[in-house]
Design an enzyme around this catalytic site. Structure first.
Site, PDB file in Angstrom:
ATOM      1  N   HIS A 124      59.043 -38.288 -50.806  1.00 34.11           N
ATOM      2  CA  HIS A 124      60.089 -37.654 -49.990  1.00 34.11           C
ATOM      3  C   HIS A 124      59.413 -37.107 -48.721  1.00 34.11           C
ATOM      4  CE1 HIS A 124      62.978 -34.418 -48.949  1.00 34.11           C
ATOM      5  NE2 HIS A 124      63.855 -35.040 -49.707  1.00 34.11           N
ATOM      6  N   ASP A 166      54.738 -33.224 -56.875  1.00 34.61           N
ATOM      7  CA  ASP A 166      56.076 -32.842 -56.423  1.00 34.61           C
ATOM      8  C   ASP A 166      57.032 -33.066 -57.604  1.00 34.61           C
ATOM      9  OD1 ASP A 166      58.639 -32.772 -55.461  1.00 34.61           O
ATOM     10  OD2 ASP A 166      58.253 -34.018 -53.694  1.00 34.61           O
ATOM     11  N   GLN A 176      62.196 -33.852 -58.643  1.00 37.53           N
ATOM     12  CA  GLN A 176      63.112 -34.714 -59.403  1.00 37.53           C
ATOM     13  C   GLN A 176      62.792 -34.752 -60.892  1.00 37.53           C
ATOM     14  OE1 GLN A 176      65.823 -35.705 -58.327  1.00 37.53           O
ATOM     15  NE2 GLN A 176      65.503 -35.408 -56.143  1.00 37.53           N
ATOM     16  N   LYS A 192      68.241 -28.183 -57.784  1.00 40.47           N
ATOM     17  CA  LYS A 192      68.320 -29.513 -58.406  1.00 40.47           C
ATOM     18  C   LYS A 192      68.317 -29.413 -59.928  1.00 40.47           C
ATOM     19  CE  LYS A 192      65.854 -31.875 -54.678  1.00 40.47           C
ATOM     20  NZ  LYS A 192      66.906 -32.594 -53.961  1.00 40.47           N
ATOM     21  N   CYS A 205      65.718 -39.297 -47.249  1.00 39.53           N
ATOM     22  CA  CYS A 205      64.471 -38.622 -46.826  1.00 39.53           C
ATOM     23  C   CYS A 205      63.250 -39.355 -47.337  1.00 39.53           C
ATOM     24  CB  CYS A 205      64.439 -37.163 -47.279  1.00 39.53           C
ATOM     25  SG  CYS A 205      65.731 -36.176 -46.567  1.00 39.53           S
TER      26      CYS A 205
HETATM   27  N1  PLP Z   1      60.741 -33.878 -53.115  1.00 37.44           N
HETATM   28  C1  PLP Z   1      61.604 -34.703 -53.723  1.00 37.44           C
HETATM   29  C2  PLP Z   1      61.093 -35.786 -54.615  1.00 37.44           C
HETATM   30  C3  PLP Z   1      62.970 -34.546 -53.512  1.00 37.44           C
HETATM   31  O1  PLP Z   1      63.834 -35.388 -54.105  1.00 37.44           O
HETATM   32  C4  PLP Z   1      63.426 -33.504 -52.667  1.00 37.44           C
HETATM   33  C5  PLP Z   1      64.866 -33.352 -52.379  1.00 37.44           C
HETATM   34  O2  PLP Z   1      65.646 -34.261 -52.541  1.00 37.44           O
HETATM   35  C6  PLP Z   1      62.491 -32.663 -52.079  1.00 37.44           C
HETATM   36  C7  PLP Z   1      61.161 -32.878 -52.325  1.00 37.44           C
HETATM   37  C8  PLP Z   1      62.901 -31.531 -51.203  1.00 37.44           C
HETATM   38  O3  PLP Z   1      63.537 -30.535 -51.944  1.00 37.44           O
HETATM   39  P1  PLP Z   1      64.184 -29.270 -51.238  1.00 37.44           P
HETATM   40  O4  PLP Z   1      65.092 -29.808 -50.168  1.00 37.44           O
HETATM   41  O5  PLP Z   1      64.910 -28.569 -52.331  1.00 37.44           O
HETATM   42  O6  PLP Z   1      63.062 -28.467 -50.662  1.00 37.44           O
END
Ligand code: PLP
Length: 405
Positions: free
Chosen positions: A122, A199, A202, A225, A363
């Site tokens: 992401h 990260d 998900q 999430k 993203c």
């Molecule tokens: N990393 C992953 C794999 C994501 O799917 C997302 C959001 O969709 C993020 C990071 C960013 O999360 P946040 O917008 O809650 O900071």
């Protein structure tokens, strides 16, 4: 115990709402999941009964507010099996957590040092490292994927060099649903003396990550999430590393003593929590863990997998429909395109039928480039989705296809 979907759905008032004259079918859970009523009630209680700034107050409601927020910290610590509450830093979410690590931990990196990422990241796990590259001259190396959407692990191992200072990768892809072997990847990085950030944005709604088992150095996720309130999230960090890192932001809460000549910083975890935290959101966040625990993370996982296994072959019967990501153990995320139809048009028409899906690059533009597409339509399942909703998605797609071809 059988999976009591009706009871689960009753906890989410939004699932009763309509979009136009259609019943909402919410399949955008990868972007954000819905929040149970009990968690919303905690937010209301936070404002109506316990609104007082945390940590500095001697008065009763300030202490109550502090205890409630710190209760959540212990809840997170227990859930992810961190060794100490000091390893749980509250942030605004995954994005801020990664920025914190890149800014603070990254201060020790020098020109030519190498950070390993993957093509399925992401933007939140790409751009902070690029900003660090601008400041320090680090080099980013990127692991590719095969046609099933799995990481090329041989390439991953081959990218390590004496200059590698960090590996940072996602636990589960928000586009492909691929579940990465983070424990093995971490062990390999550690065998080369390289710290790891995972990260978990998900992963946290679908499984229970164990910090001592995965043994990564940093693990990050967002509340919104995983059925929790918006605006709060977590950075787990190994204590020795967090202690060695400079503060990310300066201000109140993160100091021991301030004078114009010299300031000393607070102990962990507060050193990284400058300013007033979202203590109302954080108090309510504990309820998200309660919800997941009540339903059972394994039951949620099995339910979502059953929905995925039901929906995937039925979607593949639709002429021209292509799904991206086919790892056998993938999470319940279905990214697809239909012929030459634009993902936005598909999503727009599905919305008219009450079906909420996400469209675009999610993203993850480097991944889209790798797949050779501008974007996808993405449907994703959560604990409260039903087989009727899966049928509604399939029927709605069959209805919109003739309009687009
Ligand atoms: N990393 C992953 C794999 C994501 O799917 C997302 C959001 O969709 C993020 C990071 C960013 O999360 P946040 O917008 O809650 O900071």
């Amino acid at each position: 115990m059988s999976y009591d979907i009706d009871n689960i759905r009753d906890e989410f008032p939004i699932l009763q709402r309509k979009v136009g004259d259609r019943q909402l079918v919410y399949l955008d859970n990868t972007a954000t999941s819905q929040t149970p009523h009990r968690v919303v009630e905690e937010v209301v209680a936070g404002y109506e009964h316990t609104k007082a700034n945390v940590h500095r107050g001697v008065h009763t409601i300030s202490q109550e507010a502090t205890d409630l927020m710190e209760h959540t910290r212990r809840r997170v610590q227990g859930w992810i099996n961190a060794r100490s509450f000091e390893e749980i830093i509250f942030t605004r979410g995954t994005t801020e957590s990664i920025n914190l690590v890149a800014s603070s931990f990254g201060q020790r990196f020098r020109e030519g040092d190498e950070v390993i990422l993957t093509v399925m990241e992401h933007h939140a796990n790409i751009v902070p490292w690029q900003l660090l590259r601008q400041r320090t001259g680090i080099v980013l190396k990127v692991v590719g994927i095969n046609d099933r959407g799995e990481l090329d692990l041989d390439q991953y191992r081959s990218l390590f060099s004496p200059r590698t200072v960090m590996a940072s990768f996602t636990h589960i892809s928000n586009v492909l649903g691929t579940v990465n072997p983070v424990k093995e990847m971490t062990a390999f990085a550690h065998s080369r003396g390289v710290p790891v950030l995972v990260d978990g944005a998900q992963a946290i709604p679908h499984l229970r990550p164990d910090m001592q088992d995965i043994d990564c150095d940093f693990y990050v996720f967002s509340s919104h999430k995983m059925y929790g309130p918006t605006g709060v999230g977590v950075l787990y960090g190994r204590k020795e590393l967090l202690e060695s890192m400079p503060p990310y932001q300066g201000g109140g809460e993160m100091i021991k003593h301030v004078s114009f000549e010299h300031t000393t910083f607070a102990d962990l975890p507060f050193k990284f929590e400058a300013g007033t935290p979202d203590y109302v959101g954080l108090r309510a966040y504990a309820g998200a863990f309660d919800f997941i625990e009540r339903v059972g993370i394994e039951s949620i996982h099995e339910h979502e997998k059953a929905l995925l296994d039901y929906t995937t072959p039925r979607l593949l019967e639709i002429p021209g429909l292509k799904i991206y990501g086919s790892q056998p153990q993938k999470a319940a995320v279905i990214s697809f395109n239909i012929g030459d139809a634009h993902n936005y048009d598909v999503g727009f028409l599905l919305d008219k039928l009450g079906v909420a899906v996400r469209t675009g690059h999610h993203c993850a533009q480097p991944l889209m480039e790798r797949l050779g597409i501008p974007g996808t339509v993405r449907a994703s399942f959560a604990a409260y989705n039903t087989f009727e909703e899966a049928d509604a998605l399939i029927a709605a797609i069959k209805r919109v296809v003739p309009m687009l071809m």
